[in-house]
Enzyme design. Structure first.
Site, short mmCIF file in Angstrom:
data_model
loop_
_atom_site.label_atom_id
_atom_site.label_comp_id
_atom_site.label_asym_id
_atom_site.label_seq_id
_atom_site.Cartn_x
_atom_site.Cartn_y
_atom_site.Cartn_z
N PHE A 234 37.41 36.42 34.46
CA PHE A 234 35.97 36.62 34.25
C PHE A 234 35.55 38.07 34.41
CE2 PHE A 234 36.19 32.19 36.07
CZ PHE A 234 36.08 31.54 34.85
N ILE A 462 44.64 35.31 29.46
CA ILE A 462 43.95 35.02 30.73
C ILE A 462 43.36 33.61 30.73
CG2 ILE A 462 43.54 37.46 31.19
CD1 ILE A 462 40.56 36.96 30.39
N ASN A 635 41.25 29.84 16.04
CA ASN A 635 41.72 28.54 16.56
C ASN A 635 40.49 27.74 16.97
OD1 ASN A 635 42.76 26.37 17.94
ND2 ASN A 635 44.19 27.56 19.18
N GLY A 706 35.20 38.60 18.57
CA GLY A 706 35.57 37.93 19.82
C GLY A 706 34.57 36.86 20.22
N GLU A 709 32.76 35.90 25.56
CA GLU A 709 31.61 36.13 26.43
C GLU A 709 30.29 35.61 25.87
OE1 GLU A 709 33.54 40.16 26.78
OE2 GLU A 709 32.62 40.03 28.74
MO1 MOS Z 1 35.20 40.61 30.54
S1 MOS Z 1 33.71 40.93 31.93
O1 MOS Z 1 35.33 42.12 29.78
O2 MOS Z 1 36.53 40.11 31.40
#
Ligand code: MOS
Length: 749
Positions: A234, A462, A635, A706, A709
């Protein structure tokens, strides 16, 4: 390909490793002769260390070493030597001197044979603090000095505000929030002679390696950072924090591998948080709802050990069309651990005041909040001078698709006017956005004579699905099935890849995977034409000699104008030439000219329903819909998962998350999962997500921006708006509290 694997719903290739427990997280790496490091953290917010009494602890069983500022050479500060990828969580190295700048700062490290021995000894270390008064709260801090960290103007804001017929002027507060990934920060440091290996949980193995090199003063080619799996970050794991350095110097001191785990409690002090922001938002509009003025002024505490800026105002300058805009942000240093990016930094906290104020304006104008947004729709990015076109923007379609799917036209605007089964229902909506960044990456792709492929890069997954998109691209370009493609990430000795930050990895790596795959396919084709035993050997083939005449499809090398079945499996070409494998590297980077010509952002519309039961003072989110324009989705399964996960986090931000500090010393009072609340299953209704897909070919040839976020961006303001609609209570300070709703319940008859 009509049934392209790009854009399909692909199950994660690393899923089986995770669910069977075979995936190795940082602390899972089995090293011989491991020792355990336990840090001692300061129990005051600001002090000089007059002495550290270690005699008793040093005599305890199993204790190998006790390190502190009095007995280690100071480390170096991160210098930013490297062009990019050189940033630490905080600039002051641990044990630099005898000063304590924040509660929880590491002041010593005990290394022992077992974890229990190290913990027991750490508890017997006596630190003599000469406390200074600490400044912990924004209200107690001196007014910020000097020019603001961020300063933006266009048009004449002051004049426009004075003359605007309709005005909003409110202050909104986002509390400090703490990253709470399931996997806590942890490091195993192991020296082999002058070579250092760090087993980490990090969002950036390359950056981590650079920073460690700079701060330890060890040449970069002697450091390897390994992070094959990450129990999420995060943003908290973007940059290295002091515990990693402590593990390295502890291991050097005792000449054994040393494991240092950051406990859940210390996750609240020593590894960053989203800082508090106090944001004054002023809007001015005409009677028919055209914005003529926006001013956004932010105060933000930071630590004394860094100058982290949570850039809240950028979104304000680009989201709506408006001639007169002013924005500023000031930092206020206080005695607290340093803040750091947390999912959607800047934009997520910045959108709460902007979108909340837009709702307040809509109410004042008696306009539908969606209509107000359409009236002020930005056709181009006005934050630039001259303005820039968007690389691709389908926000209008997000609003419309969302409104239709939601049934927004059924909304009755008066607060408290919608009820269901004795509950008061509120609807809210907000805009979401996130910039579409892209960086550079090098990827290596190998084709093996056993019919498998391997793609590798020093980036990491991640938890977002990065392993899987690598495999998808290799499969797309070769026809090798996904299960025969091995993806190797999370190792800094691989070709340099990007930090998993800013929702940029997908846009960054896809072109490199694609080019590297093409590169190795070209090599196999060249072998096919040059190897005497190949059916495509140039002298056997009148068309031969020109590589463009052969192609690779379905794992087979074949004449480009013939079907794949006419060719041979690629491994047969390799085996015929007695080659175990061929590989190719490709490095790709964005085109700077393109980057400057366009403004690239993703957009979305988020709709939230809350249900308030005044009889039992229960507030719950009962529905949520997100519509996202992020270019092409590579995906669908992992993509949907990213968005829905972010909405869950947004519900937590809206109604639960807040780090509470003791005002005397900034000790986090709710530094555990019993008291720091995040949204869990019982808090989450059915969530839905729709992608409005228009490939953005200005960002890369896959058209992908992306999505890590953006799903969080509009949730809190949409939720606060829904709460107002249900209860008449305007929440300008997150999280929404039941007490406020109860106190104001009489507002709705
Ligand atoms: Mo994000 S806050 O760029 O992991």
């Amino acid at each position: 390909m009509s049934t392209s694997i790009i854009g399909a719903s692909v199950t994660r290739v690393d899923g089986p490793l995770k669910v069977t427990g075979a995936a190795r997280y940082a602390l899972d790496h089995p090293l011989e002769n491991m020792a355990f490091g336990v840090p001692v953290a300061s129990t005051v917010g600001s002090a000089r260390i007059a002495g550290i009494e270690t005699t008793e602890a040093a005599r305890m069983p199993g204790v190998l070493a006790i390190l502190h500022h009095g007995n280690v050479d100071p480390l170096f500060r991160p210098a930013g030597h490297f062009e990019q990828n050189s940033r630490a969580g905080e600039v002051r190295p641990p044990f630099e001197d005898d000063q304590v700048y924040y509660y929880g700062q590491f002041v010593a490290l005990v290394v022992a044979n077992t974890l229990e021995q190290a913990q027991a000894a750490a508890a017997r270390i006596h630190v003599d603090y000469q406390p200074h008064s600490s400044v912990v709260e924004l209200s107690a801090a001196p007014a910020p000095q000097g020019p603001p960290r961020i300063h933006y103007t266009r048009g004449d804001a002051a004049e426009a505000f004075d003359s605007a017929p309709v005005k909003i002027d409110q202050t909104y507060t986002i509390p400090p929030e703490t990253h709470n990934p399931m996997e806590m920060h942890a490091t195993i440091a192991a020296w082999d002679g002058d070579q250092l290996t760090l087993y980490e949980t990090t969002q950036g193995v390359v950056n981590h390696r650079h920073v460690m090199s700079e701060m330890l003063g060890v040449p970069i080619d002697r450091i390897t950072v390994i992070s094959p799996f990450c129990g999420s970050g995060f943003g908290g794991k973007l940059f290295p924090w002091p515990h990693s350095l402590l593990a390295a110097i502890g291991a050097r001191r005792v000449q054994r591998p040393v494991k240092v785990q950051v406990t859940r409690a210390l996750m609240f002090t020593t590894v960053g948080h989203r800082p508090l922001t106090q944001q004054r938002m002023r809007l001015g509009a005409t009677q028919d709802g055209k914005l003529v003025f926006i001013q956004h002024d932010v105060l933000q505490p930071t630590s004394l050990v860094d100058t982290y800026v949570e850039g809240c105002t950028g979104v304000t300058t680009m989201l709506y069309s408006c001639a007169n805009v002013a924005a500023s942000q000031q930092l206020v240093p206080i005695n607290i651990g340093t803040p750091t990016p947390m999912r959607g930094p800047g934009i997520v906290p910045g959108l709460f005041p902007l979108e909340s104020a837009m709702d307040e304006l809509a109410i004042q104008l008696n306009l539908d909040p969606l209509e107000l947004r359409l009236k002020n729709y930005a056709e181009q990015d006005e934050s630039y001078n001259p303005v820039r076109p968007f690389s691709s923007k389908r926000l209008r379609e997000c609003y419309q698709t969302g409104a239709e799917k939601w049934g927004w036209s059924q909304r009755t605007p008066q607060m408290g006017s919608m009820r269901r089964n004795g509950e008061m229902i509120g609807w809210g909506m907000a805009t979401a956005t996130w910039h579409a960044g892209r960086g550079s990456a090098t990827v290596r792709v190998r084709l093996n004579a056993d019919g498998t492929a391997r793609a590798s890069c020093a980036t990491q997954d991640i938890g977002t699905g990065t392993y899987t998109i690598f495999a998808q691209v290799v499969s797309e370009k070769t026809g090798i099935p996904i299960e025969k493609i091995q993806v190797v990430l999370g190792d800094s000795s691989l070709p340099d890849g990007p930090t998993s930050g800013g929702s940029t990895v997908t846009a960054t790596v896809l072109p490199a995977v694609s080019q590297a795959t093409q590169g190795v396919v070209d090599r196999v084709i060249a072998v096919a034409q040059q190897s005497p035993v190949s059916p495509f050997y140039a002298s056997n083939n009148t068309a031969g000699g020109d590589p463009s005449k052969l192609a690779m499809t379905a794992g087979r090398i074949h004449a480009a104008d013939q079907p794949p079945a006419s060719g041979v499996p690629f491994q047969q070409i390799l085996a015929g030439a007695r080659l175990a494998a061929l590989d190719a590297d490709a490095r790709t980077a964005p085109d700077p000219a393109e980057m400057h010509q366009f403004s690239a952002h993703s957009f979305g519309a988020q709709f939230i329903e809350v249900a308030w039961d005044p009889d039992i003072a229960r507030l719950r989110v009962s529905r949520a819909l997100t519509v996202i324009d992020a270019g092409r989705i590579i995906n669908k399964k992992a993509g949907r998962n990213q968005i829905l996960g972010a909405v869950v986090m947004g519900i937590g931000m809206g109604i639960f998350e807040e780090t509470l500090y003791d005002p005397r010393n900034a000790k986090p009072l709710n530094n555990n999962f019993a008291d720091y609340l995040v949204a869990t299953n019982a808090d989450i209704p059915d969530l839905d997500c729709i992608f409005v897909e228009y490939p953005d070919l200005h960002v890369n040839e896959y058209g992908a921006r992306g999505i890590g976020e953006i799903g969080l961006a509009g949730v809190a303001p949409a939720l606060a708006m829904a709460v107002w609609h249900a209860t008449g209570v305007r929440v300008r300070k997150l999280p929404v509290r039941l007490e406020e709703l109860m106190a104001a319940e009489r507002k709705v008859a």
